[in-house]
Scaffold this motif. Structure first.
Motif, PDB file in Angstrom:
ATOM      1  N   ASP A 117     -30.614  65.283  -5.320  1.00 22.29           N
ATOM      2  CA  ASP A 117     -31.495  64.122  -6.009  1.00 22.29           C
ATOM      3  C   ASP A 117     -32.476  65.084  -6.950  1.00 22.29           C
ATOM      4  O   ASP A 117     -33.371  65.391  -6.327  1.00 22.29           O
ATOM      5  N   MET A 118     -32.414  64.739  -8.310  1.00 24.93           N
ATOM      6  CA  MET A 118     -33.433  65.228  -9.178  1.00 24.93           C
ATOM      7  C   MET A 118     -34.883  64.705  -8.814  1.00 24.93           C
ATOM      8  O   MET A 118     -36.001  65.207  -9.067  1.00 24.93           O
ATOM      9  N   ARG A 119     -34.824  63.175  -8.385  1.00 26.72           N
ATOM     10  CA  ARG A 119     -36.128  62.683  -8.113  1.00 26.72           C
ATOM     11  C   ARG A 119     -36.733  63.225  -7.214  1.00 26.72           C
ATOM     12  O   ARG A 119     -38.082  63.298  -6.999  1.00 26.72           O
ATOM     13  N   PHE A 212     -45.213  57.519  -4.777  1.00 20.46           N
ATOM     14  CA  PHE A 212     -44.951  56.095  -5.250  1.00 20.46           C
ATOM     15  C   PHE A 212     -44.937  56.061  -6.739  1.00 20.46           C
ATOM     16  O   PHE A 212     -43.891  55.537  -7.302  1.00 20.46           O
ATOM     17  N   LEU A 213     -45.919  56.584  -7.148  1.00 20.85           N
ATOM     18  CA  LEU A 213     -46.277  56.329  -8.682  1.00 20.85           C
ATOM     19  C   LEU A 213     -45.278  57.446  -9.281  1.00 20.85           C
ATOM     20  O   LEU A 213     -44.705  57.157 -10.410  1.00 20.85           O
ATOM     21  N   LEU A 214     -44.972  58.621  -8.780  1.00 18.74           N
ATOM     22  CA  LEU A 214     -44.134  59.763  -9.457  1.00 18.74           C
ATOM     23  C   LEU A 214     -42.545  59.054  -9.262  1.00 18.74           C
ATOM     24  O   LEU A 214     -41.873  59.282 -10.419  1.00 18.74           O
ATOM     25  N   LEU A 215     -42.405  58.325  -8.445  1.00 16.72           N
ATOM     26  CA  LEU A 215     -40.973  57.815  -8.468  1.00 16.72           C
ATOM     27  C   LEU A 215     -40.872  56.691  -9.294  1.00 16.72           C
ATOM     28  O   LEU A 215     -39.826  56.507 -10.040  1.00 16.72           O
ATOM     29  N   ASP A 219     -37.906  56.953 -12.131  1.00 16.16           N
ATOM     30  CA  ASP A 219     -36.915  55.931 -12.102  1.00 16.16           C
ATOM     31  C   ASP A 219     -37.122  54.544 -11.893  1.00 16.16           C
ATOM     32  O   ASP A 219     -36.394  53.745 -11.469  1.00 16.16           O
ATOM     33  N   GLY A 220     -38.326  54.041 -12.391  1.00 20.75           N
ATOM     34  CA  GLY A 220     -38.797  52.762 -11.938  1.00 20.75           C
ATOM     35  C   GLY A 220     -38.808  52.141 -10.722  1.00 20.75           C
ATOM     36  O   GLY A 220     -38.966  52.876  -9.604  1.00 20.75           O
ATOM     37  N   ALA A 221     -38.415  50.815 -10.538  1.00 14.21           N
ATOM     38  CA  ALA A 221     -38.506  50.270  -9.190  1.00 14.21           C
ATOM     39  C   ALA A 221     -37.267  50.788  -8.559  1.00 14.21           C
ATOM     40  O   ALA A 221     -37.209  50.759  -7.266  1.00 14.21           O
ATOM     41  N   ARG A 222     -36.283  51.016  -8.915  1.00 15.67           N
ATOM     42  CA  ARG A 222     -34.888  51.606  -8.495  1.00 15.67           C
ATOM     43  C   ARG A 222     -35.131  52.970  -7.477  1.00 15.67           C
ATOM     44  O   ARG A 222     -35.055  53.164  -6.330  1.00 15.67           O
ATOM     45  N   GLY A 223     -36.021  53.644  -8.295  1.00 17.66           N
ATOM     46  CA  GLY A 223     -36.591  55.102  -7.449  1.00 17.66           C
ATOM     47  C   GLY A 223     -37.313  54.820  -6.316  1.00 17.66           C
ATOM     48  O   GLY A 223     -37.150  55.356  -5.300  1.00 17.66           O
ATOM     49  N   VAL A 224     -38.260  53.789  -6.686  1.00 13.71           N
ATOM     50  CA  VAL A 224     -39.088  53.405  -5.424  1.00 13.71           C
ATOM     51  C   VAL A 224     -38.286  52.649  -4.353  1.00 13.71           C
ATOM     52  O   VAL A 224     -38.549  53.239  -2.941  1.00 13.71           O
ATOM     53  N   ARG A 225     -37.479  51.900  -4.538  1.00 13.01           N
ATOM     54  CA  ARG A 225     -36.565  51.191  -3.563  1.00 13.01           C
ATOM     55  C   ARG A 225     -35.826  52.127  -2.841  1.00 13.01           C
ATOM     56  O   ARG A 225     -35.740  51.954  -1.615  1.00 13.01           O
ATOM     57  N   GLN A 226     -35.223  52.979  -3.546  1.00 16.48           N
ATOM     58  CA  GLN A 226     -34.253  54.205  -2.984  1.00 16.48           C
ATOM     59  C   GLN A 226     -34.812  55.135  -2.044  1.00 16.48           C
ATOM     60  O   GLN A 226     -34.316  55.597  -0.916  1.00 16.48           O
ATOM     61  N   LEU A 227     -36.303  55.648  -2.654  1.00 22.17           N
ATOM     62  CA  LEU A 227     -36.560  56.764  -1.903  1.00 22.17           C
ATOM     63  C   LEU A 227     -37.943  56.591  -1.567  1.00 22.17           C
ATOM     64  O   LEU A 227     -38.748  57.606  -1.063  1.00 22.17           O
ATOM     65  N   TRP A 228     -38.186  55.163  -1.245  1.00 15.26           N
ATOM     66  CA  TRP A 228     -39.675  55.071  -0.597  1.00 15.26           C
ATOM     67  C   TRP A 228     -40.155  55.504   0.716  1.00 15.26           C
ATOM     68  O   TRP A 228     -41.377  56.098   0.971  1.00 15.26           O
ATOM     69  N   HIS A 229     -39.082  55.750   1.563  1.00 13.09           N
ATOM     70  CA  HIS A 229     -39.103  56.390   2.656  1.00 13.09           C
ATOM     71  C   HIS A 229     -39.623  58.107   2.810  1.00 13.09           C
ATOM     72  O   HIS A 229     -40.358  58.707   3.462  1.00 13.09           O
TER      73      HIS A 229
END
Length: 550
Positions: A117-119, A212-215, A219-229
């Protein structure tokens, strides 16, 4: 004796601090308007702003014309050494990986660590690894190295620049072995450790938000939702590392300790975590899979070796005190025409007119040593797939300098602008106007550090400019000077996000000259948002609402 002397005044325009501040900030406003609104090339923006600053210095602040021009020359010299030196060395080091073809192995390694995952890879590099380099080196090297690395992983260049700049900001105050914090304490009349303890009681509240800002940038809200943990884990552990290092280890190692801890814990957790990764964020790696241990070692050599060399140069005291020995090689040049002629408000020669030329202690020198070793080793282990030679490594340096020529000119002009504003009193007038707000200054205090670094590109310079003013304002408003000095240091790091110098370095690192306006437009909301949060935290800390542990 000098025939002409000059003492900067914060009331040069109409005897008013406010009016002087409004006029003094015009060069900076002009720079951002030319860059963001008219989309002019950055070197023309810098040159135009420099001309405006010179005119204001001479006609408005009554600085002798020869001294104003000499200030610009001094700033250019400082821009060359150490800033340009570091940028050239850092980009050269990165280019060695690309030119040798080993960048594909770098991508494979980080793909494996980041579960493809590049994120996640961007979180590890843009926040943790960048923080490690900031703690060891500073002076633009982390942004130059990490932004280029992110691009090599396949991340969009503009996003790579934004992630690096925003991820780097919170560690800037503790950069280069916490030089900005130490400077704030020294000039502000308090112990550097006390400033660090206060700062590390405030930074965790911001650090937790950074992943969270970097996510979101990636990738916008999707990035935060998928990788918040993953982001939450990295934020909490890094914040914990900041507090523990400053209070119980060594405040000089705060950024290094916290970043290493964050990287190690997240990388370890990823062994058991299985994040959801959309196809457009999967790493592009070779079909042959993860390379051999030998290839991995060589591919990552520029990055692990630079950390080793920095660590030895900054920390080794066994038998021989290497940091002290290297520091003794620094040349201090009393700038002709400025030193002795430019006086502070006490009538003493301004120490700002002394140009410190670091030789062995310069981060650029350490990166050059790394690059030379890498060139030699890559040449020794040259294969049909990874063809290389030491001579080719040197030719890469020449190509790097040629490719950077306009960016290097921009950085030199920006530093010239900064020192004309500093030495003429324009920057000090801005600070004095803010400090005159009394108790409300507890909220406005971080803005001084933000402006200081936005102008100079250096949190150390921002603290040198405003630490005394922060302490004086604290005494006048019955506030804790440690809180205001911490705010100046942390605000300086946040201001670096929009610093013209940093914009130029980032645009250079991602190989997109002329992209500074786009980067600024997208980075400014994050810088302003974090600044406002810091203003609130500073006010709460000054009122005893936010707990500060000394």
């Amino acid at each position: 004796m000098h025939a002409v002397i000059f003492v900067p005044s914060t009331e040069s325009i109409g005897g008013s601090t406010v009016l002087s501040a409004l006029v003094g900030i015009l060069p900076l406003i002009a720079f951002f308007i030319m860059l963001g609104v008219f989309k002019m090339k950055t070197h023309w923006c810098a040159l135009g702003s420099l001309v405006i600053a010179l005119i204001i210095a001479i006609l408005g602040f009554q600085m002798p014309a020869t001294m104003a021009l000499n200030s610009a020359l001094f700033g250019t010299a400082f821009g060359i050494m150490p800033i340009l030196y570091i940028v050239i060395a850092a980009v050269w080091l990165y280019n060695l990986t690309v030119d040798s073809g080993r960048d594909s192995d770098v991508r494979a390694v980080f793909s494996a660590v980041g579960k493809g995952d590049m994120r996640i890879q961007a979180l590890l590099l843009g926040f943790s690894f960048c923080g490690l380099l900031e703690g060891l080196a500073g002076f633009g090297a982390p942004v130059a190295i990490v932004a280029a690395m992110l691009v090599s992983l396949g991340i969009n260049p503009i996003k790579a620049a934004l992630v690096t700049m925003v991820g780097n900001a919170i560690n800037v105050g503790f950069g280069a072995m916490a030089i900005p914090i130490t400077t704030a304490g020294k000039i502000g009349g308090v112990a550097g450790a006390d400033v660090a303890n206060t700062a590390s009681s405030m930074t965790p509240w911001i650090i937790i938000l950074i992943p969270f800002l970097l996510l979101f940038i990636l990738d916008g809200a999707r990035g935060v939702r998928q990788l918040w943990h993953v982001g939450l884990l990295q934020g909490i552990i890094t914040a914990f590392g900041h507090f523990v290092a400053a209070h119980y280890v060594s405040y000089e190692l705060t950024a290094v300790f916290a970043s290493l801890l964050g990287f190690a814990v997240v990388a370890g957790a990823l062994v058991v975590l299985n994040p959801t990764t959309p196809e457009d964020w999967r790493s592009e790696v070779s079909s042959e899979g993860t390379p051999s241990a030998g290839r991995i070692t060589l591919a990552l050599m520029p990055y692990w070796l630079v950390v080793v060399i920095f660590s030895i140069a900054k920390l080794w005291t066994l038998g021989i005190d290497i940091p002290q020995a290297f520091a003794k090689t620094t040349i201090k040049l009393q700038w002709p025409g400025l030193y002795g002629a430019l006086l502070d408000h006490n009538g003493e020669p301004s120490s700002g007119a002394i140009l410190s030329i670091q030789t062995l202690a310069n981060p650029g020198t350490m990166i050059v040593i790394t690059a030379l070793i890498v060139s030699l080793v890559y040449g020794i282990y040259s294969t049909s797939r990874f063809t290389f030679s030491f001579a080719r490594g040197i030719s890469v340096l020449g190509n790097t300098i040629h490719a950077l020529r306009w960016s290097l000119l921009t950085i030199a002009l920006v530093m010239a602008l900064a020192y004309v504003m500093n030495f003429s009193g324009q920057t000090a007038a801005i600070g004095a106007a803010l400090a005159a707000t009394g108790v409300a200054f507890a909220f406005l205090s971080p803005i001084l550090g933000w402006i200081g670094t936005a102008v100079t590109g250096s949190a150390t310079s921002a603290n040198a400019l405003f630490a005394s003013l922060q302490s004086t304002a604290a005494a006048g408003a019955n506030l804790d000077p440690n809180v205001l000095l911490s705010a100046n240091s942390i605000g300086g790091g946040i201001g670096k996000i929009v610093s013209p110098q940093n914009l130029a370095i980032a645009a250079t690192a991602i190989n997109k000259p002329g992209s500074e306006a786009e980067i600024l437009r997208k980075a400014a909301p994050f810088s302003v948002g974090l600044l406002l949060l810091l203003c609130v935290l500073t006010f709460l800390a000054s009122q005893g609402i936010l707990p500060i542990v000394q």
